[in-house]
Design an enzyme around this catalytic site. Structure first.
Site, PDB file in Angstrom:
ATOM      1  N   ASP A  79       1.075  -1.031   0.105  1.00 15.00           N
ATOM      2  CA  ASP A  79       0.092  -0.067  -0.083  1.00 15.00           C
ATOM      3  C   ASP A  79       0.784   1.237  -0.051  1.00 15.00           C
ATOM      4  O   ASP A  79       1.993   1.118   0.515  1.00 15.00           O
ATOM      5  CB  ASP A  79      -0.948  -0.136   0.973  1.00 15.00           C
ATOM      6  CG  ASP A  79      -2.160   0.652   0.808  1.00 15.00           C
ATOM      7  OD1 ASP A  79      -3.279   0.195   0.814  1.00 15.00           O
ATOM      8  OD2 ASP A  79      -2.027   1.933   0.782  1.00 15.00           O
TER       9      ASP A  79
ATOM     10  N   LYS B 176     -11.439   0.405 -15.863  1.00 14.05           N
ATOM     11  CA  LYS B 176     -11.702  -0.736 -15.617  1.00 14.05           C
ATOM     12  C   LYS B 176     -12.058  -1.672 -16.758  1.00 14.05           C
ATOM     13  O   LYS B 176     -11.762  -2.936 -16.678  1.00 14.05           O
ATOM     14  CB  LYS B 176     -13.061  -0.784 -14.543  1.00 14.05           C
ATOM     15  CG  LYS B 176     -12.647  -0.024 -13.385  1.00 14.05           C
ATOM     16  CD  LYS B 176     -11.449  -0.728 -12.512  1.00 14.05           C
ATOM     17  CE  LYS B 176     -11.427  -0.255 -11.100  1.00 14.05           C
ATOM     18  NZ  LYS B 176     -10.336  -0.691 -10.255  1.00 14.05           N
TER      19      LYS B 176
ATOM     20  N   TYR C  66     -12.318   6.385 -14.704  1.00 12.37           N
ATOM     21  CA  TYR C  66     -12.444   5.112 -14.166  1.00 12.37           C
ATOM     22  C   TYR C  66     -13.124   4.093 -14.784  1.00 12.37           C
ATOM     23  O   TYR C  66     -12.514   2.848 -14.752  1.00 12.37           O
ATOM     24  CB  TYR C  66     -13.289   5.589 -12.732  1.00 12.37           C
ATOM     25  CG  TYR C  66     -13.295   4.396 -11.682  1.00 12.37           C
ATOM     26  CD1 TYR C  66     -12.540   4.281 -10.859  1.00 12.37           C
ATOM     27  CD2 TYR C  66     -14.456   3.391 -11.847  1.00 12.37           C
ATOM     28  CE1 TYR C  66     -12.720   3.272  -9.965  1.00 12.37           C
ATOM     29  CE2 TYR C  66     -14.526   2.439 -10.995  1.00 12.37           C
ATOM     30  CZ  TYR C  66     -13.822   2.110 -10.059  1.00 12.37           C
ATOM     31  OH  TYR C  66     -13.934   1.231  -9.238  1.00 12.37           O
TER      32      TYR C  66
ATOM     33  N   ASN D 298      -5.299  -4.907  -6.886  1.00  7.77           N
ATOM     34  CA  ASN D 298      -6.616  -4.455  -6.574  1.00  7.77           C
ATOM     35  C   ASN D 298      -6.524  -3.005  -6.163  1.00  7.77           C
ATOM     36  O   ASN D 298      -7.457  -2.156  -6.002  1.00  7.77           O
ATOM     37  CB  ASN D 298      -6.756  -5.244  -5.070  1.00  7.77           C
ATOM     38  CG  ASN D 298      -7.868  -4.480  -4.227  1.00  7.77           C
ATOM     39  OD1 ASN D 298      -9.119  -4.389  -4.721  1.00  7.77           O
ATOM     40  ND2 ASN D 298      -7.460  -3.791  -3.194  1.00  7.77           N
TER      41      ASN D 298
HETATM   42  N1  NAD Z   1     -15.737   0.359  -3.317  1.00  9.38           N
HETATM   43  C1  NAD Z   1     -16.379  -0.133  -4.330  1.00  9.38           C
HETATM   44  O1  NAD Z   1     -17.657   0.293  -4.125  1.00  9.38           O
HETATM   45  C2  NAD Z   1     -15.879  -0.571  -5.674  1.00  9.38           C
HETATM   46  C3  NAD Z   1     -16.582  -1.393  -6.514  1.00  9.38           C
HETATM   47  C4  NAD Z   1     -15.991  -1.916  -7.761  1.00  9.38           C
HETATM   48  C5  NAD Z   1     -14.639  -1.987  -7.739  1.00  9.38           C
HETATM   49  N2  NAD Z   1     -13.759  -1.324  -6.716  1.00  9.38           N
HETATM   50  C6  NAD Z   1     -12.369  -1.496  -6.595  1.00  9.38           C
HETATM   51  O2  NAD Z   1     -11.767  -2.323  -5.682  1.00  9.38           O
HETATM   52  C7  NAD Z   1     -10.531  -1.730  -5.629  1.00  9.38           C
HETATM   53  C8  NAD Z   1     -10.479  -1.619  -4.007  1.00  9.38           C
HETATM   54  O3  NAD Z   1     -11.473  -0.312  -3.572  1.00  9.38           O
HETATM   55  P1  NAD Z   1     -11.840   0.004  -2.338  1.00  9.38           P
HETATM   56  O4  NAD Z   1     -13.180   0.461  -2.170  1.00  9.38           O
HETATM   57  O5  NAD Z   1     -11.500  -0.818  -1.261  1.00  9.38           O
HETATM   58  O6  NAD Z   1     -10.796   1.035  -2.058  1.00  9.38           O
HETATM   59  P2  NAD Z   1     -10.112   1.861  -0.742  1.00  9.38           P
HETATM   60  O7  NAD Z   1     -10.003   3.295  -0.980  1.00  9.38           O
HETATM   61  O8  NAD Z   1     -10.811   1.473   0.534  1.00  9.38           O
HETATM   62  O9  NAD Z   1      -8.667   1.196  -0.716  1.00  9.38           O
HETATM   63  C9  NAD Z   1      -7.718   1.437  -1.823  1.00  9.38           C
HETATM   64  C10 NAD Z   1      -6.372   1.310  -1.256  1.00  9.38           C
HETATM   65  O10 NAD Z   1      -5.515   1.539  -2.232  1.00  9.38           O
HETATM   66  C11 NAD Z   1      -4.365   2.345  -1.867  1.00  9.38           C
HETATM   67  N3  NAD Z   1      -3.896   2.924  -3.011  1.00  9.38           N
HETATM   68  C12 NAD Z   1      -4.362   4.245  -3.755  1.00  9.38           C
HETATM   69  N4  NAD Z   1      -3.383   4.662  -4.549  1.00  9.38           N
HETATM   70  C13 NAD Z   1      -2.310   3.572  -4.437  1.00  9.38           C
HETATM   71  C14 NAD Z   1      -1.054   3.743  -5.244  1.00  9.38           C
HETATM   72  N5  NAD Z   1      -0.791   4.274  -6.115  1.00  9.38           N
HETATM   73  N6  NAD Z   1      -0.133   2.470  -4.691  1.00  9.38           N
HETATM   74  C15 NAD Z   1      -0.501   1.562  -3.703  1.00  9.38           C
HETATM   75  N7  NAD Z   1      -1.585   1.752  -3.109  1.00  9.38           N
HETATM   76  C16 NAD Z   1      -2.491   2.604  -3.532  1.00  9.38           C
HETATM   77  C17 NAD Z   1      -4.870   3.342  -0.604  1.00  9.38           C
HETATM   78  O11 NAD Z   1      -4.120   3.573   0.034  1.00  9.38           O
HETATM   79  C18 NAD Z   1      -5.993   2.373  -0.031  1.00  9.38           C
HETATM   80  O12 NAD Z   1      -5.541   1.298   0.969  1.00  9.38           O
HETATM   81  C19 NAD Z   1     -10.212  -0.524  -6.417  1.00  9.38           C
HETATM   82  O13 NAD Z   1      -9.508  -0.961  -7.738  1.00  9.38           O
HETATM   83  C20 NAD Z   1     -11.628   0.113  -6.818  1.00  9.38           C
HETATM   84  O14 NAD Z   1     -11.554   0.473  -8.165  1.00  9.38           O
HETATM   85  C21 NAD Z   1     -14.434  -0.761  -5.696  1.00  9.38           C
END
Ligand code: NAD
Length: 263
Positions: A46, A166, A162, A94
């Site tokens: 992270d 994806k 975004y 992720n």
């Molecule tokens: N939350 C939703 O509704 C949802 C739905 C579909 C897909 N997603 C996808 O799931 C994945 C996780 O989403 P989430 O909701 O758990 O997000 P979140 O914001 O809770 O967690 C994302 C994590 O990624 C880390 N991060 C961000 N930029 C970074 C970088 N450059 N290098 C390393 N780490 C980095 C952040 O510090 C954070 O800990 C993402 O790819 C998101 O697009 C989320």
């Protein structure tokens, strides 16, 4: 964390090494807990040192600070995993962002567009490129790339970069799944529906109409819990999904299949 709390009922990943990016929060954190519960060594990558370290500590794994847009740092992440535990069996690519300045194509500037492409799409290219050679040498591996349900359906509430990022993750995962299928390596795209994260909850608490506009499209009538997405990752990571590769794995409460939803 006990099996009861994470919902894990089996130990399918004993002795496997899993690298998770974005492990400090949300889906990544829930998955770190679940994979550790199933017996994996978990390497938590992270950019957020505090959150990443806390996750690694909680699951008895390793924290590596990484900016997933930086090729050298990504290579180091997978090397540390291999050097520490002797293999790279699972890569859960992720980490992703969804910033407010990524909006309608008419108002989204090129800088916002590029930043989201870098963090959400180029990062997956870098992580797959780094993980694959280890998996080729082992003759085994499971890569799970986080896409989204927006990769397969359009939204009038646009986040243009975004969504495009994806779509790219989905197409790249499919291609890699096909290319490496005969080397024992599986590559699948995970497509979650909207997940109940603190950010989402805060946004919708302020604006209930915004939540209602989305909930009406979900047959199950609610957002996913991060643990429900983590359970899908554990399945894709394990040998229980041994005949699945190059797939778009929708975990979306039925959104993708719906026309009229229940009242
Ligand atoms: N939350 C939703 O509704 C949802 C739905 C579909 C897909 N997603 C996808 O799931 C994945 C996780 O989403 P989430 O909701 O758990 O997000 P979140 O914001 O809770 O967690 C994302 C994590 O990624 C880390 N991060 C961000 N930029 C970074 C970088 N450059 N290098 C390393 N780490 C980095 C952040 O510090 C954070 O800990 C993402 O790819 C998101 O697009 C989320």
């Amino acid at each position: 964390m006990s099996n009861e709390e994470t919902g894990a009922v089996c130990r399918r990943l004993v002795g496997r090494t899993a690298v998770i990016t974005g492990a400090g929060s949300g889906i990544g954190l829930a998955t770190a807990r679940r994979l550790a519960d199933e017996g994996a060594h978990v390497v938590c990558g992270d950019i957020d040192e505090t959150a990443g370290k806390a996750a690694a500590e909680e699951v008895g794994g390793l924290f590596v600070r990484v900016d997933v847009t930086d090729a050298e740092q990504v290579d180091a992440l997978f090397k540390v995993a291999h050097d520490t535990y002797g293999s790279v069996d699972i890569a859960f690519n992720n980490a992703g962002i969804s910033p407010p300045d990524d909006d309608s194509i008419l108002t989204t500037g090129i800088d916002a567009w590029r930043r989201v492409q870098e963090v959400n799409l180029t990062s997956v290219y870098l992580c797959c490129k780094a993980a694959l050679p280890y998996m080729q040498r082992q003759g085994r591996g499971s890569i799970i790339n986080t896409a989204s349900f927006v990769a397969v359906m359009g939204a009038a509430t646009s986040q243009i970069s975004y969504t495009a990022s994806k779509g790219g993750v989905l197409a790249m995962s499919r291609e890699l799944g096909v290319q490496f299928a005969r080397e024992g390596i599986r590559v699948n795209a995970l497509c979650p529906g909207p997940v109940d994260t603190p950010l989402l909850r805060e946004l919708f608490a302020k604006d209930p109409e915004r939540a209602a506009r989305r909930l009406v499209h979900i047959p199950q009538g609610r957002f996913a819990r991060p643990e429900e997405i983590a359970a899908a990752v554990a399945f894709l990571a394990s040998d229980d999904s041994s005949f699945m590769t190059a797939s778009e794995f929708l975990v979306d409460g039925g959104i993708g299949g719906a026309y009229v939803t229940p009242l």
